[in-house]
Design an enzyme around this catalytic site. Structure first.
Site, mmCIF file in Angstrom:
data_model
loop_
_atom_site.group_PDB
_atom_site.id
_atom_site.type_symbol
_atom_site.label_atom_id
_atom_site.label_comp_id
_atom_site.label_asym_id
_atom_site.label_seq_id
_atom_site.Cartn_x
_atom_site.Cartn_y
_atom_site.Cartn_z
ATOM 1 N N GLU A 1 10.016 8.317 3.819
ATOM 2 C CA GLU A 1 9.684 7.548 2.620
ATOM 3 C C GLU A 1 10.367 8.093 1.367
ATOM 4 O OE1 GLU A 1 5.858 8.766 1.423
ATOM 5 O OE2 GLU A 1 5.352 6.912 0.400
ATOM 6 N N ASP B 1 3.355 5.821 -8.497
ATOM 7 C CA ASP B 1 2.057 6.478 -8.497
ATOM 8 C C ASP B 1 2.173 7.751 -7.666
ATOM 9 O OD1 ASP B 1 2.552 4.506 -6.500
ATOM 10 O OD2 ASP B 1 0.463 4.465 -5.929
HETATM 11 O O1 LIG Z 1 -2.390 4.587 -1.106
HETATM 12 C C1 LIG Z 1 -1.949 5.041 -2.332
HETATM 13 C C2 LIG Z 1 -0.924 4.140 -2.956
HETATM 14 O O2 LIG Z 1 0.081 3.854 -1.996
HETATM 15 C C3 LIG Z 1 1.074 2.936 -2.347
HETATM 16 O O3 LIG Z 1 2.072 3.519 -3.165
HETATM 17 C C4 LIG Z 1 3.164 4.129 -2.542
HETATM 18 O O4 LIG Z 1 3.646 3.432 -1.398
HETATM 19 C C5 LIG Z 1 4.085 2.078 -1.606
HETATM 20 C C6 LIG Z 1 4.608 1.596 -0.274
HETATM 21 O O5 LIG Z 1 5.786 2.261 0.095
HETATM 22 C C7 LIG Z 1 5.145 1.998 -2.706
HETATM 23 O O6 LIG Z 1 5.365 0.648 -3.016
HETATM 24 C C8 LIG Z 1 4.704 2.746 -3.958
HETATM 25 O O7 LIG Z 1 5.800 2.813 -4.835
HETATM 26 C C9 LIG Z 1 4.302 4.170 -3.557
HETATM 27 O O8 LIG Z 1 3.959 4.932 -4.678
HETATM 28 C C10 LIG Z 1 0.533 1.682 -3.032
HETATM 29 O O9 LIG Z 1 1.569 0.856 -3.518
HETATM 30 C C11 LIG Z 1 -0.422 2.017 -4.140
HETATM 31 O O10 LIG Z 1 -0.928 0.867 -4.736
HETATM 32 C C12 LIG Z 1 -1.533 2.840 -3.512
HETATM 33 O O11 LIG Z 1 -2.546 3.058 -4.422
#
Ligand SMILES: OC[C@H]1O[C@H](O[C@H]2O[C@H](CO)[C@@H](O)[C@H](O)[C@H]2O)[C@H](O)[C@@H](O)[C@@H]1O
Length: 569
Positions: A522, A316
């Site tokens: 990240e 995302d």
């Molecule tokens: O808050 C926005 C989004 O954040 C997350 O996505 C991102 O961080 C995660 C943790 O590292 C990772 O799993 C994901 O691939 C990243 O894009 C979260 O997982 C989303 O659901 C959220 O909306």
């Protein structure tokens, strides 16, 4: 022709209920945005705030706040936050992992260079910063917290990601295994199992606002890797029922799609599909803004479902899911059969077959071996593109939105290049089937080398610079790891040396950024060694679980000779 958004339209697709606490925190989030303005505003902070007192009393106090011109003054908002809420993240307590030792016996035996070894030990020590346990208060009064009360110690990604994330945990575990922290690795799996017991699937993350979607399913891979290091059959036995539950989640209802190939064979494949059609609570102010150009309530609902389904993909956001890469409202994730998701489920089937056999559950083992063969056939018929020599996502485009069986057509494969087009390498080479066909590995390798994805500091996510975080020029640790491991295990010496070259570039960029900023990041910018990534809807984050895990896993696999330079070349 129309994009299919659900077997019979989004309107009939399921939606999970929210909680009164989340609804209130979202109102607070929106009020805080009006007070503070968008600069540096992170909406997630507000839905992570733990209540100090009951919701009813907090809501009453919120209603009494002055609102001259409709906006709460900064000082009143600050006072209210201090009086009624704990700090975001304070419901997770720092805890020293019991299996942590400063320099574990047998740690990264192939890392000879003293500078790299010293840095690797610092990365290893970051597990102490990222390990937490859920506070007793969350267990006592769960209704005051959006945090879920996981039973064992947790390892979080870091910074704004204060809670456990599903697919991140796989690379965290790979790092923990290199750090010889087997109990912490098992605790991560046990926590995910507890979520499957309650919700029927592993949640995107351990918060009540993540209960409407999952993330890329890698639990079987976690169990498999832990078993390889520990030979713990009791652990396998405990995990297997949850793996079966998870398999059925991804292969039924809205996640399942049937596609008939050119030979008339029907393939059951899987897609991302969130059970949600409203703004994501953790990003509601942004989602509402993105949807503002859509006119009708039903258009907005469809868009919100696509947004949440894209979050389920872990990517995302990315041009991969958009029919117009410069317009987020064209997200069409539920109409896409993703190559990586199906590769993960193929691996899940192989893993379950292997794990069931270990505990002498032969009928389950045979059933899943057969399922893996069927998925392997689908990987070939639906996703493989013989001209491009990559696996491509398949778009569901149909005359109506209600097809029961989609007929495969070559031009519905998405011909754009993404790192995900090479993820099946990871599974096929582990499965050794691809290795039997030496020319196949060569073809995929050549295709990767000429794809435009390989850069000075790693593998790019895509070729399009859209400003979205899962696009060019960002490189993400999990994507580097799966492609590198796939190449390294392929049995081809040439592929192995390309794998090592990518790993070296990735390690150097992580090292350079760490030396400059004092942190692991990240995501990174693959065009320049030592540069961190950007774009997307939140500030770049540090910590960082999967980046630490991949650096340690690469150093374990490839080592670092004494005379090899670690600085950017
Ligand atoms: O808050 C926005 C989004 O954040 C997350 O996505 C991102 O961080 C995660 C943790 O590292 C990772 O799993 C994901 O691939 C990243 O894009 C979260 O997982 C989303 O659901 C959220 O909306």
């Amino acid at each position: 022709m129309a994009l299919s958004t659900a077997p019979c339209g989004d309107a009939s697709a399921p939606v999970k209920p929210t909680t009164p606490l989340i609804s209130f925190l979202q109102r607070l989030q929106s009020a805080a945005l009006s007070t503070l303005g968008p600069d540096g505003f992170d909406p997630k902070l507000y839905v992570d705030l733990p209540l100090k007192t009951d919701l009813a009393a907090t809501e009453e106090a919120f209603a009494r706040l002055p609102r001259p011109g409709g906006v709460i003054p900064v000082s009143d908002l600050d006072r209210f936050l201090g009086d009624y809420f704990g700090e975001a993240g304070s419901d997770l307590v720092h805890t020293e992992p019991e299996d942590f030792v400063a320099e574990p016996e047998g740690f990264l035996p192939k890392v000879e260079n003293p500078k790299v070894r010293a840095w690797a030990l610092e990365v290893h020590s970051l597990w102490k910063n990222l390990t937490r346990r859920v506070s007793d208060e969350v267990r006592r009064r769960p209704e005051r917290h959006t945090l879920l009360p996981l039973p064992g110690p947790v390892v979080v990604p870091g910074s704004r990601f204060r809670e456990v994330y599903y697919w991140d945990s796989y690379w965290t575990i790979r790092g923990l295994l290199a750090s010889k922290m087997y109990d912490t690795a098992k605790s991560i799996v046990n926590n995910l199992i507890s979520l499957i017991d309650i919700y029927g699937f592993a949640l995107n993350g351990a918060r009540t606002y993540y209960t409407n979607r999952s993330e890329p399913p890698l639990l079987s891979s976690m169990v498999f890797e832990i078993y390889k290091r520990t030979d713990d059959l009791a652990f396998v036995k405990k995990s297997l029922p949850s793996l079966l539950k998870e398999h059925s989640f991804w292969n039924s209802d809205i996640h399942k799609v049937i596609i008939q190939d050119l030979q008339g064979c029907k393939h059951s494949v899987s897609r991302y599909y969130a059970m949600w059609n409203k703004p994501r609570p953790e990003t509601a102010t942004i989602d509402v803004e993105s949807a503002s150009k859509l006119i009708s309530a039903s258009q907005k609902e469809i868009f919100y479902r696509q947004v949440a389904s894209t979050a389920e993909s872990g990517w995302d956001f990315s041009s991969r899911w958009m029919s117009n890469s410069s317009d987020l409202t064209t997200l069409a994730t539920t109409s896409i059969i993703p190559v990586d998701l199906n590769a993960f489920i193929y691996k899940m089937e192989l893993d379950i077959a292997f794990l069931a056999k270990l505990i002498e559950d032969n009928s389950t083992s045979e059933k899943f071996l057969a399922a893996s063969k069927a998925r392997q056939a689908a990987m070939k018929s639906i996703f493989w593109n013989p001209e491009m020599e990559q696996w491509l996502d398949y778009w569901l485009i149909s005359k109506s939105n209600c097809e029961e069986i989609y007929k495969w057509e070559a031009h519905f494969q998405n011909h754009h290049i993404f790192a995900s087009n090479f993820i099946p390498l990871w599974i096929e080479t582990n499965n050794k089937d691809l290795c039997k066909d030496g020319t196949m590995v060569e073809k995929v390798l050549k295709s990767l080398q000429s794809s435009g994805l390989l850069h000075a500091a790693g593998i790019a996510t895509s070729l399009s610079n859209t400003g979205q975080q899962w696009d060019f020029p960002n490189g993400w640790a999990p994507l580097q790891h799966m492609i590198v491991e796939g190449l390294a295990n392929s049995g081809s010496e040439e592929a192995k040396s390309v794998a090592e070259d990518i790993a070296i570039r990735w390690i150097r960029t992580n090292y350079a950024a760490y030396t400059k900023t004092g942190a692991m990041h990240e995501k990174y910018d693959v065009e320049t060694c030592g540069k961190i990534g950007g774009g997307g809807e939140y500030k770049p984050q540090t910590g960082f679980g999967w980046s630490n895990g991949v650096v340690l896993a690469f150093l374990e696999e490839f080592g670092w000779p004494r005379d090899r330079e670690i600085d950017c070349q």
